[in-house]
Design a protein around this motif. Structure first.
Motif, PDB file in Angstrom:
ATOM      1  N   HIS A 100      11.326  -1.243  -7.235  1.00  0.00           N
ATOM      2  CA  HIS A 100      11.523  -0.875  -8.487  1.00  0.00           C
ATOM      3  C   HIS A 100      11.985  -2.165  -9.447  1.00  0.00           C
ATOM      4  O   HIS A 100      13.184  -2.570  -8.852  1.00  0.00           O
ATOM      5  CB  HIS A 100      11.615   0.437  -9.142  1.00  0.00           C
ATOM      6  N   ASP A 101      11.782  -2.419 -10.663  1.00  0.00           N
ATOM      7  CA  ASP A 101      12.539  -3.535 -11.349  1.00  0.00           C
ATOM      8  C   ASP A 101      13.670  -2.798 -12.130  1.00  0.00           C
ATOM      9  O   ASP A 101      13.332  -2.361 -13.371  1.00  0.00           O
ATOM     10  CB  ASP A 101      11.539  -4.106 -12.346  1.00  0.00           C
ATOM     11  N   SER A 102      14.794  -2.509 -11.614  1.00  0.00           N
ATOM     12  CA  SER A 102      15.782  -1.699 -12.234  1.00  0.00           C
ATOM     13  C   SER A 102      17.062  -2.163 -11.641  1.00  0.00           C
ATOM     14  O   SER A 102      16.988  -2.415 -10.560  1.00  0.00           O
ATOM     15  CB  SER A 102      15.853  -0.086 -12.064  1.00  0.00           C
ATOM     16  N   PRO A 103      18.073  -2.004 -12.461  1.00  0.00           N
ATOM     17  CA  PRO A 103      19.368  -2.743 -12.255  1.00  0.00           C
ATOM     18  C   PRO A 103      19.832  -1.919 -11.076  1.00  0.00           C
ATOM     19  O   PRO A 103      20.771  -2.169 -10.009  1.00  0.00           O
ATOM     20  CB  PRO A 103      20.172  -2.449 -13.431  1.00  0.00           C
ATOM     21  N   ASP A 104      19.776  -0.687 -11.133  1.00  0.00           N
ATOM     22  CA  ASP A 104      20.149   0.386 -10.032  1.00  0.00           C
ATOM     23  C   ASP A 104      19.615  -0.080  -8.633  1.00  0.00           C
ATOM     24  O   ASP A 104      20.414  -0.067  -7.620  1.00  0.00           O
ATOM     25  CB  ASP A 104      19.915   1.648 -10.192  1.00  0.00           C
ATOM     26  N   PHE A 105      18.355  -0.259  -8.699  1.00  0.00           N
ATOM     27  CA  PHE A 105      17.719  -0.962  -7.366  1.00  0.00           C
ATOM     28  C   PHE A 105      18.057  -2.090  -6.975  1.00  0.00           C
ATOM     29  O   PHE A 105      18.383  -2.233  -5.677  1.00  0.00           O
ATOM     30  CB  PHE A 105      16.122  -0.749  -7.570  1.00  0.00           C
ATOM     31  N   PHE A 106      18.554  -2.902  -8.046  1.00  0.00           N
ATOM     32  CA  PHE A 106      18.903  -4.424  -7.493  1.00  0.00           C
ATOM     33  C   PHE A 106      20.146  -4.286  -6.777  1.00  0.00           C
ATOM     34  O   PHE A 106      20.336  -4.977  -5.854  1.00  0.00           O
ATOM     35  CB  PHE A 106      19.018  -5.039  -8.936  1.00  0.00           C
ATOM     36  N   LYS A 147       0.800  -1.052  -0.005  1.00  0.00           N
ATOM     37  CA  LYS A 147       0.034  -0.036  -0.031  1.00  0.00           C
ATOM     38  C   LYS A 147       0.839   1.243  -0.052  1.00  0.00           C
ATOM     39  O   LYS A 147       0.536   2.018  -0.756  1.00  0.00           O
ATOM     40  CB  LYS A 147      -1.036   0.018   1.200  1.00  0.00           C
ATOM     41  N   ARG A 148       1.891   1.380   0.583  1.00  0.00           N
ATOM     42  CA  ARG A 148       2.708   2.419   0.931  1.00  0.00           C
ATOM     43  C   ARG A 148       3.564   2.429  -0.560  1.00  0.00           C
ATOM     44  O   ARG A 148       3.732   3.837  -0.964  1.00  0.00           O
ATOM     45  CB  ARG A 148       3.833   2.129   1.917  1.00  0.00           C
ATOM     46  N   PHE A 149       4.045   1.220  -0.972  1.00  0.00           N
ATOM     47  CA  PHE A 149       4.557   1.501  -2.308  1.00  0.00           C
ATOM     48  C   PHE A 149       3.761   2.105  -3.267  1.00  0.00           C
ATOM     49  O   PHE A 149       4.070   3.029  -4.399  1.00  0.00           O
ATOM     50  CB  PHE A 149       4.958   0.117  -2.804  1.00  0.00           C
ATOM     51  N   ARG A 150       2.449   1.729  -3.453  1.00  0.00           N
ATOM     52  CA  ARG A 150       1.432   2.272  -4.374  1.00  0.00           C
ATOM     53  C   ARG A 150       1.442   3.767  -4.165  1.00  0.00           C
ATOM     54  O   ARG A 150       1.086   4.481  -5.208  1.00  0.00           O
ATOM     55  CB  ARG A 150       0.070   1.514  -4.378  1.00  0.00           C
ATOM     56  N   GLU A 151       1.543   4.352  -3.020  1.00  0.00           N
ATOM     57  CA  GLU A 151       1.150   5.768  -2.629  1.00  0.00           C
ATOM     58  C   GLU A 151       2.281   6.737  -2.900  1.00  0.00           C
ATOM     59  O   GLU A 151       2.030   7.515  -3.359  1.00  0.00           O
ATOM     60  CB  GLU A 151       0.555   5.803  -1.212  1.00  0.00           C
ATOM     61  N   ASP A 152       3.548   6.162  -2.327  1.00  0.00           N
ATOM     62  CA  ASP A 152       4.733   6.730  -2.692  1.00  0.00           C
ATOM     63  C   ASP A 152       5.614   6.329  -3.601  1.00  0.00           C
ATOM     64  O   ASP A 152       6.703   7.176  -3.975  1.00  0.00           O
ATOM     65  CB  ASP A 152       5.352   7.308  -1.232  1.00  0.00           C
ATOM     66  N   ASP A 186       8.066   4.311  -3.457  1.00  0.00           N
ATOM     67  CA  ASP A 186       9.242   4.237  -2.722  1.00  0.00           C
ATOM     68  C   ASP A 186       9.516   2.610  -2.529  1.00  0.00           C
ATOM     69  O   ASP A 186       8.373   2.248  -2.059  1.00  0.00           O
ATOM     70  CB  ASP A 186       9.517   5.054  -1.613  1.00  0.00           C
ATOM     71  N   ASN A 187      10.817   2.381  -2.268  1.00  0.00           N
ATOM     72  CA  ASN A 187      10.993   0.871  -1.742  1.00  0.00           C
ATOM     73  C   ASN A 187      10.629   0.934  -0.153  1.00  0.00           C
ATOM     74  O   ASN A 187      10.917   1.813   0.536  1.00  0.00           O
ATOM     75  CB  ASN A 187      12.557   0.396  -2.154  1.00  0.00           C
ATOM     76  N   HIS A 188      10.239  -0.373   0.188  1.00  0.00           N
ATOM     77  CA  HIS A 188       9.703  -0.578   1.506  1.00  0.00           C
ATOM     78  C   HIS A 188      10.085  -2.013   1.988  1.00  0.00           C
ATOM     79  O   HIS A 188      10.091  -2.794   0.996  1.00  0.00           O
ATOM     80  CB  HIS A 188       8.434  -0.278   1.906  1.00  0.00           C
TER      81      HIS A 188
END
Length: 717
Positions: free
Chosen positions: A671-677, A639-644, A646-648
């Motif tokens: 998010h599905d991104s190499p940087d976030f991985f 729910k927080r991810f949908r709202e802001d 940001d990762n949680h």
């Protein structure tokens, strides 16, 4: 409980006294009358459906009673007419005497074993021998009917022409005839009962019409009877007519439930020559049983010839012995041929491995699996890779011989060596060859090289397969058994093909089967609990993950054992319903986990990424309360991810600690991104460094609503 000589002698005398009374009673009546009433009571149901009957007494009873009848010449049964009113009571006395004889014999038989040592611990060999001999004595159909017929049909299919030439019928024809005989018994018993009920209604209606309206009866009644009916209440008329029809019913059962070759041929639509040869092959005649036969025996002539014949009419005392006798005949015929003996033994092994691997692969859905591999110094029947797990599968299709089923230690020990010890040793050799070997070389049946990476797996499971049911062994041997078999870490799942099929059919995905095998292994580390059947283990897994926390608390400090209740009747009804044998189908037992957990597990199973199935198993391992907390936290961070955007994340500790092995689950949304991985991996490493748990799973879910797993990171000390 061991008996001294005097106690044994007294028990034998008690049995012999009852046998003498039994023989005196049965010789008053027709042979088929006695046998047919036992058949009707124990094996048929008076309705339009066949139902599995729960035996309150041993299934041996109709067989034993028939064997006593077979000692003597055939009797036509004049006393069914002369002393009709004595027949119901005498039939009950006959049943009671049989029950008492079987009960006393069972007690005498079991007294030969000492399943518990003086200190209360289990004496494994005695326990197994007593269990395997009691199973052979009392149990009919070690699995569900459709499983038996399926195995007989497919295993013996390649020998159809050989059997036809040698025996006069093949496996397919024999199975059809067995089922036709079963249908005949069901239909005739139902027809007889319905006919009796209809006749009672007809008689009551016309007697009342005569009594109140002076309308002549269609059926003949002596005038004095009609005058008598006028004087008595209607309730008494009804009772007397029903009693009269009941007497007629049980007196005629010998004719109603017996059949000719022509009747079976017509019903099945098969030629008379094939039917006749089949019936002759499996029939006993009166006088063929030795005159000194008196007490029940583990093996008796009906196990090979389950039909009884007299002057062209046949009767079947135990329909549950038909497939048993077929299997014995076909195996004996092939083993008795020097040219076919070895090829048949190989056929049994290959059949077992092929069918079992099919069941396992269908549930586990592995990317890689192999069969019939060889390597320097060894061979491997089957291997399956699922995520970080490897399954070593070994198949042993030896027959359990009669001496072992009688409970003799020497042959049971031999089967333990052949079916269990050698099978497991073979799997352990393969495990040691493969473990940690990044370039393990094997050769398959077509002589092609197969290279396997033995560093891929973190957990190993061992499966020892048997073609025949061996539950007396598979559910009795525990970790630390007195026979010195198996270590805690390599304790195998010893399972028959029948039980494997049932277990796999009740698994909702690969994680469930892996978890079942794991929980089963943990169960056999517990000394307190006893179980008789693989399906009872399956039921308690589906009901409560094979966890017994509440009972553990109750039994704490107590001595003795706790035997799990049986769920065999529930499974029987389910499979009977599947076959259309019940008016109402019974729902399949399902794992008790709530729907939201099953959705989460399925999403992980279908993610197709490394460590995802292991994570699904871990979630099934969590306690119910922890699973609910897990779902609440997932919903909260999504729910927080949908709202802001940001990762949680959150972490949760496993609350089922086995062998002091602890684990933690970190659940991330992002998010599905190499940087976030990269950020994800770095944070996981930092978190794990601060924890003391043995295993750490970190899940990355990029879905804002539905699950979308892209990474599962696994760390272990």
């Amino acid at each position: 409980m061991s008996l001294n000589t005097e106690e044994k002698s007294r028990l034998i005398n008690e049995i012999n006294e009852r046998v003498a009374k039994l023989e005196e009673k049965i010789r008053k009546y027709g042979s088929f009358t006695i046998i047919a009433n036992a058949i009707y009571k124990f094996f048929t149901v008076a309705s339009h459906e066949i139902q599995y009957k729960e035996f309150k007494v041993s299934a041996l009873l109709p067989e034993y009673l028939s064997l006593i009848c077979l000692k003597f010449p055939f009797a036509y049964g004049i006393n069914e007419l002369r002393a009709a009113h004595d027949l119901p009571g005498d039939l009950q006395i006959i049943e009671d005497l049989c029950q008492e004889i079987i009960g006393l014999f069972t007690f005498l038989h079991n007294s030969e074993y000492k399943p518990f040592n003086d200190d209360g611990s289990i004496s494994d060999m005695d326990y197994i021998a007593m269990a395997i001999s009691n199973e052979e004595l009392h149990v009919r159909n070690e699995t569900f009917e459709e499983f038996h017929w399926e195995r007989l049909e497919t295993l013996y299919a390649p020998y159809a022409q050989y059997f036809k030439d040698k025996l006069g019928f093949n496996a397919d024809e024999a199975i059809r005839l067995c089922l036709t005989i079963q249908d005949y018994l069901s239909e005739k018993s139902t027809e007889a009962l319905i006919g009796r009920k209809d006749h009672v209604k007809e008689m009551l209606a016309e007697i009342k019409a005569f009594k109140y309206r002076n309308i002549p009866t269609k059926n003949f009644y002596p005038p004095e009877w009609l005058e008598y009916y006028k004087r008595i209440p209607d309730e008494q008329i009804s009772m007397e007519i029903r009693m009269s029809m009941a007497l007629s019913f049980i007196s005629r059962l010998g004719h109603d439930l017996s059949f000719t070759a022509a009747e079976i041929a017509e019903m099945e639509g098969m030629d008379m020559d094939t039917v006749t040869k089949f019936l002759e092959q499996f029939s006993l005649n009166f006088g063929e049983v030795e005159t000194d036969f008196s007490v029940p025996t583990i093996f008796h002539p009906l196990k090979d010839k389950p039909l009884i014949q007299h002057e062209g009419r046949y009767i079947c005392p135990s329909i549950f012995l038909m497939d048993y006798a077929l299997d014995r005949l076909f195996a004996k015929t092939l083993y008795g041929n020097s040219k076919k003996k070895e090829s048949y033994a190989k056929r049994r092994h290959d059949y077992l491995l092929e069918i079992a691997m099919g069941y396992l692969v269908n549930v586990l859905k592995p990317i890689h699996h192999y069969t019939n591999l060889t390597y320097p110094g060894g061979e491997m029947d089957g291997i399956i890779f699922v995520d970080n797990n490897v399954f070593f599968v070994e198949a042993k299709a030896h027959q359990i011989n009669d001496r072992a089923k009688k409970g003799y230690f020497d042959r049971i020990q031999g089967h333990l060596e052949e079916l269990v010890k050698e099978s497991h040793a073979q799997a352990i050799r393969s495990y040691k060859y493969l473990k940690g070997n990044t370039n393990a070389e094997f050769v398959d049946k077509s002589n092609k090289t197969v290279i396997l990476d033995g560093s891929r797996f973190k957990k190993a499971y061992f499966i020892s397969l048997s073609l025949e049911g061996i539950k007396a062994i598979s559910t009795s041997l525990k970790v630390g058994n007195t026979l010195g078999l198996f270590s805690p870490d390599t304790f195998p799942w010893i399972v028959s093909l029948y039980d494997l099929k049932a277990v796999c059919e009740h698994m909702e995905g690969p994680a469930f089967l892996i978890h079942y095998i794991h929980r089963r292994r943990e169960f056999f580390k517990m000394k307190t609990y006893l179980v008789d059947d693989e399906l009872d283990l399956l039921a308690f897994y589906l009901k409560q993950n094979l966890r017994f926390d509440d009972i553990d608390v109750e039994l704490k400090g107590r001595k003795g054992y706790y035997k799990l209740e049986s769920y065999h009747e529930k499974f029987n009804k389910y499979y009977d319903g599947k076959q259309g044998l019940l008016k109402k189908t019974i729902p399949q037992m399902k794992h008790f986990a709530i729907a939201q957990i099953k959705t989460l597990v399925k999403s992980l199973e279908e993610a197709g990424i490394e460590n995802s199935i292991d994570t699904a198993v871990l979630i099934l391992e969590l306690g119910v309360s922890t699973q609910k907390i897990l779902l609440q936290h997932i919903e909260k961070i999504k729910k927080r991810f949908r709202e802001d955007g940001d990762n949680h994340d959150f972490r949760i500790v496993g609350d089922d600690v086995v062998d002091d092995n602890t684990f933690m689950l970190a659940y991330w949304v992002g998010h599905d991104s190499p940087d976030f991985f990269q950020f994800f991996y770095q944070n996981i490493a930092n978190q794990y460094a601060k924890e003391t748990v043995d295993e750490f799973f970190a899940v990355l879910d990029t879905g804002k609503n539905a699950y979308k797993f892209v990474k599962v990171h696994y760390l272990t000390k």
